[in-house]
Design a protein around this motif. Sequence first.
Motif, PDB file in Angstrom:
ATOM      1  N   ILE A  19       0.855  -1.184   0.000  1.00 32.92           N
ATOM      2  CA  ILE A  19       0.000   0.000   0.000  1.00 32.92           C
ATOM      3  C   ILE A  19       0.895   1.239   0.000  1.00 32.92           C
ATOM      4  O   ILE A  19       1.870   1.305   0.746  1.00 32.92           O
ATOM      5  CB  ILE A  19      -0.915   0.036   1.239  1.00 32.92           C
ATOM      6  N   THR A  20       0.573   2.169  -0.869  1.00 29.80           N
ATOM      7  CA  THR A  20       1.299   3.447  -0.855  1.00 29.80           C
ATOM      8  C   THR A  20       0.375   4.505  -0.269  1.00 29.80           C
ATOM      9  O   THR A  20      -0.840   4.492  -0.486  1.00 29.80           O
ATOM     10  CB  THR A  20       1.762   3.862  -2.265  1.00 29.80           C
ATOM     11  N   TYR A  21       0.975   5.403   0.477  1.00 24.93           N
ATOM     12  CA  TYR A  21       0.229   6.468   1.149  1.00 24.93           C
ATOM     13  C   TYR A  21       0.719   7.817   0.660  1.00 24.93           C
ATOM     14  O   TYR A  21       1.902   8.002   0.369  1.00 24.93           O
ATOM     15  CB  TYR A  21       0.430   6.378   2.663  1.00 24.93           C
ATOM     16  N   SER A  22      -0.218   8.763   0.635  1.00 23.68           N
ATOM     17  CA  SER A  22       0.130  10.123   0.233  1.00 23.68           C
ATOM     18  C   SER A  22      -0.761  11.095   1.003  1.00 23.68           C
ATOM     19  O   SER A  22      -1.987  11.016   0.937  1.00 23.68           O
ATOM     20  CB  SER A  22      -0.076  10.298  -1.272  1.00 23.68           C
ATOM     21  N   TRP A  23      -0.124  12.001   1.768  1.00 22.92           N
ATOM     22  CA  TRP A  23      -0.839  13.008   2.545  1.00 22.92           C
ATOM     23  C   TRP A  23      -0.840  14.330   1.784  1.00 22.92           C
ATOM     24  O   TRP A  23       0.149  14.700   1.168  1.00 22.92           O
ATOM     25  CB  TRP A  23      -0.176  13.222   3.900  1.00 22.92           C
ATOM     26  N   SER A  24      -1.943  15.045   1.881  1.00 25.60           N
ATOM     27  CA  SER A  24      -2.035  16.345   1.219  1.00 25.60           C
ATOM     28  C   SER A  24      -2.886  17.270   2.088  1.00 25.60           C
ATOM     29  O   SER A  24      -3.918  16.822   2.623  1.00 25.60           O
ATOM     30  CB  SER A  24      -2.693  16.169  -0.149  1.00 25.60           C
ATOM     31  N   PRO A  25      -2.482  18.505   2.279  1.00 29.01           N
ATOM     32  CA  PRO A  25      -1.222  19.119   1.875  1.00 29.01           C
ATOM     33  C   PRO A  25      -0.075  18.555   2.719  1.00 29.01           C
ATOM     34  O   PRO A  25      -0.306  17.843   3.687  1.00 29.01           O
ATOM     35  CB  PRO A  25      -1.436  20.601   2.162  1.00 29.01           C
ATOM     36  N   THR A  26       1.124  18.910   2.378  1.00 28.30           N
ATOM     37  CA  THR A  26       2.298  18.378   3.071  1.00 28.30           C
ATOM     38  C   THR A  26       2.818  19.339   4.150  1.00 28.30           C
ATOM     39  O   THR A  26       3.845  19.055   4.760  1.00 28.30           O
ATOM     40  CB  THR A  26       3.420  18.090   2.055  1.00 28.30           C
ATOM     41  N   THR A  52      -3.247   3.732  -1.776  1.00 34.27           N
ATOM     42  CA  THR A  52      -3.365   3.073  -3.076  1.00 34.27           C
ATOM     43  C   THR A  52      -2.737   1.681  -3.006  1.00 34.27           C
ATOM     44  O   THR A  52      -1.633   1.518  -2.487  1.00 34.27           O
ATOM     45  CB  THR A  52      -2.649   3.903  -4.167  1.00 34.27           C
ATOM     46  N   THR A  53      -3.482   0.703  -3.544  1.00 31.37           N
ATOM     47  CA  THR A  53      -2.977  -0.663  -3.680  1.00 31.37           C
ATOM     48  C   THR A  53      -3.067  -1.008  -5.154  1.00 31.37           C
ATOM     49  O   THR A  53      -4.089  -0.723  -5.798  1.00 31.37           O
ATOM     50  CB  THR A  53      -3.855  -1.648  -2.868  1.00 31.37           C
ATOM     51  N   PRO A  54      -2.021  -1.633  -5.735  1.00 36.03           N
ATOM     52  CA  PRO A  54      -2.082  -1.977  -7.160  1.00 36.03           C
ATOM     53  C   PRO A  54      -3.328  -2.809  -7.492  1.00 36.03           C
ATOM     54  O   PRO A  54      -3.669  -3.750  -6.783  1.00 36.03           O
ATOM     55  CB  PRO A  54      -0.804  -2.791  -7.391  1.00 36.03           C
ATOM     56  N   GLY A  55      -4.033  -2.399  -8.541  1.00 37.67           N
ATOM     57  CA  GLY A  55      -5.202  -3.118  -9.022  1.00 37.67           C
ATOM     58  C   GLY A  55      -6.496  -2.722  -8.329  1.00 37.67           C
ATOM     59  O   GLY A  55      -7.552  -3.256  -8.649  1.00 37.67           O
ATOM     60  N   CYS A  56      -6.432  -1.781  -7.366  1.00 34.87           N
ATOM     61  CA  CYS A  56      -7.646  -1.361  -6.642  1.00 34.87           C
ATOM     62  C   CYS A  56      -7.791   0.160  -6.750  1.00 34.87           C
ATOM     63  O   CYS A  56      -6.793   0.875  -6.886  1.00 34.87           O
ATOM     64  CB  CYS A  56      -7.564  -1.740  -5.170  1.00 34.87           C
ATOM     65  N   PRO A  57      -9.019   0.662  -6.667  1.00 35.35           N
ATOM     66  CA  PRO A  57      -9.178   2.112  -6.676  1.00 35.35           C
ATOM     67  C   PRO A  57      -8.621   2.705  -5.380  1.00 35.35           C
ATOM     68  O   PRO A  57      -8.642   2.049  -4.332  1.00 35.35           O
ATOM     69  CB  PRO A  57     -10.684   2.318  -6.786  1.00 35.35           C
ATOM     70  N   PRO A  58      -8.114   3.929  -5.426  1.00 36.50           N
ATOM     71  CA  PRO A  58      -7.555   4.552  -4.220  1.00 36.50           C
ATOM     72  C   PRO A  58      -8.657   4.823  -3.183  1.00 36.50           C
ATOM     73  O   PRO A  58      -9.816   5.042  -3.518  1.00 36.50           O
ATOM     74  CB  PRO A  58      -6.937   5.848  -4.724  1.00 36.50           C
ATOM     75  N   LEU A  59      -8.251   4.789  -1.934  1.00 38.06           N
ATOM     76  CA  LEU A  59      -9.139   5.130  -0.824  1.00 38.06           C
ATOM     77  C   LEU A  59      -8.698   6.476  -0.256  1.00 38.06           C
ATOM     78  O   LEU A  59      -7.500   6.760  -0.163  1.00 38.06           O
ATOM     79  CB  LEU A  59      -9.083   4.061   0.269  1.00 38.06           C
ATOM     80  N   PHE A  60      -9.680   7.290   0.134  1.00 37.39           N
ATOM     81  CA  PHE A  60      -9.399   8.629   0.640  1.00 37.39           C
ATOM     82  C   PHE A  60     -10.008   8.791   2.025  1.00 37.39           C
ATOM     83  O   PHE A  60     -11.076   8.252   2.307  1.00 37.39           O
ATOM     84  CB  PHE A  60     -10.015   9.703  -0.268  1.00 37.39           C
TER      85      PHE A  60
END
Length: 184
Positions: A19-26, A52-60
Motif C-alpha cells: 500500500i502506498t500512502y500520500s498526505w495532502s497538503p504536506t 493506493t494498492t495496485p489493481g484497486c481504486p484509491p481510498l481517501f
Amino acid sequence: CENALIILGGQKNIDNIGITYSWSPTIGLLNPTSPHQGVKQTASISYTLTATTPGCPPLFDTINITVIPTPKIDAGSDITINEGESVTLHATGGTTYFWEPKDSIKYFNTANPDVAPRGSTKYYVYASDPTNTCFGVDSVIVFVEPSDEIIIYNTFTPNGDGSNDVWYIANINKYPKSHLEIFN
C-alpha cells in the motif's frame, strides 16, 4: 492545542504490504508518504490521506484539525518586598489559574493570589483558555529584602474560611524575648 504533537493515521495503516500512502497538503509533515504522521500545528488545517494498492481504486480519508491558540499569560512584573511582608500577584490572559510553588501562596487557584515568601521566590502561573483545554504559563519573581521591621497585620477574622484566620506578626521571631499583650 497550539504546537501539541498529533499522530495522524489509524491503526489499520500498515506500511510495507504493497500500500502506498500520500498526505495532502504536506505542510508540517516530515514524510508525506508515511502511513503515520507526527505533526505540530499552529493553525487549523485539513489533511487528506490517499491509500493506493495496485489493481484497486484509491481510498481517501480526511481529518480536520482545529487548533486552539495557547493563551498569552502575563504574571506581571517582578517585585521586591521586605522580609515578612506579603504581596498580591496579578495574572491576566487566562480563564482558570493555578500558581506554584503553593507553600507560600494563599488563593493559589485565582488570578490574584497573596504570597508571603520567606526568601526570593520565582512563582509560575498556569492558566487555561476559555475551553479549559490548553494552558499557557508565565512567571514572576518576588525578591525578598532582609528586614528586622515588625509588621503587624490588622486583619483577623477567625471564622474558618481560610482567609485571615490566624493573626500574624511578621518578623516577631527575630525578637525572642518580646512580650505581647492584647486588650479588648
